[in-house]
Scaffold this motif. Structure first.
Motif, PDB file in Angstrom:
ATOM      1  N   ARG A 208      16.250   7.384 -19.165  1.00 25.30           N
ATOM      2  CA  ARG A 208      16.090   6.368 -19.863  1.00 25.30           C
ATOM      3  C   ARG A 208      17.175   5.670 -20.355  1.00 25.30           C
ATOM      4  O   ARG A 208      17.355   4.281 -20.877  1.00 25.30           O
ATOM      5  CB  ARG A 208      15.691   7.008 -21.432  1.00 25.30           C
ATOM      6  N   LYS A 222      20.037  -5.071 -23.938  1.00 29.19           N
ATOM      7  CA  LYS A 222      19.991  -4.113 -23.842  1.00 29.19           C
ATOM      8  C   LYS A 222      18.476  -3.691 -24.102  1.00 29.19           C
ATOM      9  O   LYS A 222      17.633  -2.580 -23.756  1.00 29.19           O
ATOM     10  CB  LYS A 222      21.235  -2.948 -24.266  1.00 29.19           C
ATOM     11  N   GLU A 223      17.913  -4.085 -25.795  1.00 28.73           N
ATOM     12  CA  GLU A 223      17.350  -4.248 -26.107  1.00 28.73           C
ATOM     13  C   GLU A 223      16.224  -4.982 -25.327  1.00 28.73           C
ATOM     14  O   GLU A 223      14.623  -4.187 -25.368  1.00 28.73           O
ATOM     15  CB  GLU A 223      17.338  -5.076 -27.418  1.00 28.73           C
ATOM     16  N   ARG A 226      14.900  -2.361 -22.290  1.00 34.30           N
ATOM     17  CA  ARG A 226      13.774  -1.544 -23.082  1.00 34.30           C
ATOM     18  C   ARG A 226      12.688  -1.345 -23.493  1.00 34.30           C
ATOM     19  O   ARG A 226      12.065  -0.446 -22.795  1.00 34.30           O
ATOM     20  CB  ARG A 226      14.657  -0.475 -24.436  1.00 34.30           C
ATOM     21  N   ASP A 230      10.105   0.107 -20.702  1.00 33.37           N
ATOM     22  CA  ASP A 230       8.627   0.931 -21.843  1.00 33.37           C
ATOM     23  C   ASP A 230       7.742   0.780 -21.559  1.00 33.37           C
ATOM     24  O   ASP A 230       6.760   1.518 -21.702  1.00 33.37           O
ATOM     25  CB  ASP A 230       9.031   1.059 -23.439  1.00 33.37           C
TER      26      ASP A 230
END
Length: 445
Positions: A208, A222-223, A226, A230
């Motif tokens: 992760r 980065k968000e 992510r 995910d």
């Protein structure tokens, strides 16, 4: 999607110019051969032409389009999970070299471009080596979510798990990088995570966080990375549950076990591999990652980002259907085909165990700089077809004075449908020897 074992294409051989032993543009005596004709289209031969009739004859078979064939059954099962995606199953295997390599950012010296690895019709057209060859064109067409299943072609060794034609499935999902679209992915993530939490599945995922070996892309925050990662992981964990969750034996209460591993692929970052514990063994089933932004930029959709995965249908089907030899997928014997029904995964019951017949072949190779084992295997296949089960190098020797190299290969001949007589195998072996001598300029020992 082609990968370093997502494509199994990256070899140690450096690319080289076409060599005479690999070219099929002229016949004996130097006379030019007629153009290659495939599906009503002709392609002029040149020094790159190395696709043989043995390989071209496989194109019409389209095993993945047969709903009652193990390859077609598995394809349909995966498509049923991604029911909202566009399903592409009938694209021609003939692509341009640009589609197969340049559009995906392959460098000019990439080993996959070599004549020893890939099948060329000529310098500009080839048989695709991976389903990713169609990725850019479909992003350009505006498709955001699609599954692409197809036959792919690579020159390779000969054994029970390798074949020059096999089948891949590519899955791609991209969205505009707007707050609204990313919020929708987040909502879908929460819904998928809730279902996975309620299921009998254990997911081991140490991937992760960003690491130096598996960096995020500078073009994405980065968000954003992510959220997309995910969504990829939740989608594929759900797929694994869909495919493998119902295959456990009655009374088996052990949870399905899945693990994620860092990987490196040229066209995704970060990248991952997924393994499933099935019948006591970890099975690598696919590679995946966040699509590199330069691929989407090249496709004319720089405002979009997303994920992609690729898997080999034969690799999974051999395990699910207990098929021991990859050649069986190409069998037209009713004893094989009658065992499978559309929509059902059933274990293959061997209908024969015919004995193998081994023959050794020793020779001095001609030019060490142009010699490659894949060329040798191709010559063997062109003569023996699916009657050759394996080719193994059992000895090699370099003469201390002349520096000439000698090799000895052991060929294992075995039919999947009948017994082969020794006389029949001797005749095949003699033709193999003659073909290798004529095509590759070796000297028999």
């Amino acid at each position: 999607m082609q990968r370093v074992r997502w494509p199994d294409v990256v070899k140690t051989l450096l690319p080289r110019a076409p060599a005479a032993c690999c070219s099929y543009s002229t016949s004996a005596g130097g006379a030019p051969k007629p153009p290659i004709s495939v599906g009503g289209t002709t392609y002029a031969r040149d020094e790159w032409s190395n696709a043989t009739p043995t390989i071209l004859d496989k194109i019409p078979r389209a095993l993945h389009q047969n709903p009652s064939h193990p390859i077609g059954i598995l394809r349909t099962l995966i498509e049923s999970h991604f029911s909202s995606f566009t399903h592409l199953n009938s694209l021609s295997p003939i692509v341009t070299v640009s589609q197969n390599f340049d559009d995906l950012g392959f460098p000019p010296d990439h080993p996959g471009r070599s004549l020893t690895d890939s099948y060329y019709l000529n310098q500009t057209h080839m048989l695709r080596t991976h389903t990713s060859a169609h990725e850019v064109e479909h992003f350009r067409k505006g498709l955001n979510s699609f599954l692409l299943s197809a036959d792919v072609y690579r020159r390779d060794e000969i054994d029970s798990s390798h074949y020059p034609v096999f089948h891949q499935m590519e899955g791609c999902h991209v969205v505009p990088r707007t707050e609204e679209d990313l919020a929708r992915l987040e909502a879908e993530n929460k819904a998928m995570e809730a279902k996975l939490s309620a299921a009998n599945i254990v997911i081991e995922d140490p991937t992760r966080e960003e690491t130096p070996e598996n960096p995020f892309q500078a073009e994405l925050t980065k968000e954003q990375t992510r959220i997309i990662s995910d969504h990829l992981k939740n989608s594929l964990n759900s797929l694994v549950l869909h495919v493998f969750g119902g295959l456990r034996k009655a009374g088996d209460e052990e949870p399905l076990q899945v693990r994620w591993i860092e990987a490196t692929f040229p066209w995704t970052a970060p990248s991952y591999e997924v393994e499933v514990l099935f019948e006591g063994k970890w099975l690598e089933i696919l590679g995946c990652g966040v699509v590199r932004q330069d691929t989407l930029n090249r496709s004319g959709v720089p405002e979009k980002s997303g994920w992609a995965f690729g898997l080999g249908l034969e690799r999974i089907a051999m395990v699910l259907f207990s098929i021991p030899d990859i050649r069986l997928f190409w069998s037209q014997d009713a004893r094989f085909l009658s065992q499978f029904t559309a929509g059902a995964i059933t274990k293959f019951e061997p209908y024969s165990k015919y004995p193998p017949c081994y023959k050794d072949f020793s020779f001095w190779i001609g030019d060490k700089d142009t010699w490659h084992e894949n060329d040798f295997c191709e010559a063997v296949r062109d003569v023996a077809g699916d009657l050759v089960e394996g080719v193994e190098l059992i000895d090699e020797f370099v003469h201390p004075k002349t520096q000439r190299k000698s090799v000895c290969y052991r060929m294992n001949y075995r039919s999947m449908d009948r017994s082969l007589s020794n006389d029949e195998v001797n005749e095949i072996q003699a033709k193999v020897v003659q073909e290798v001598v004529d095509r590759m300029g070796v000297e028999v020992r």
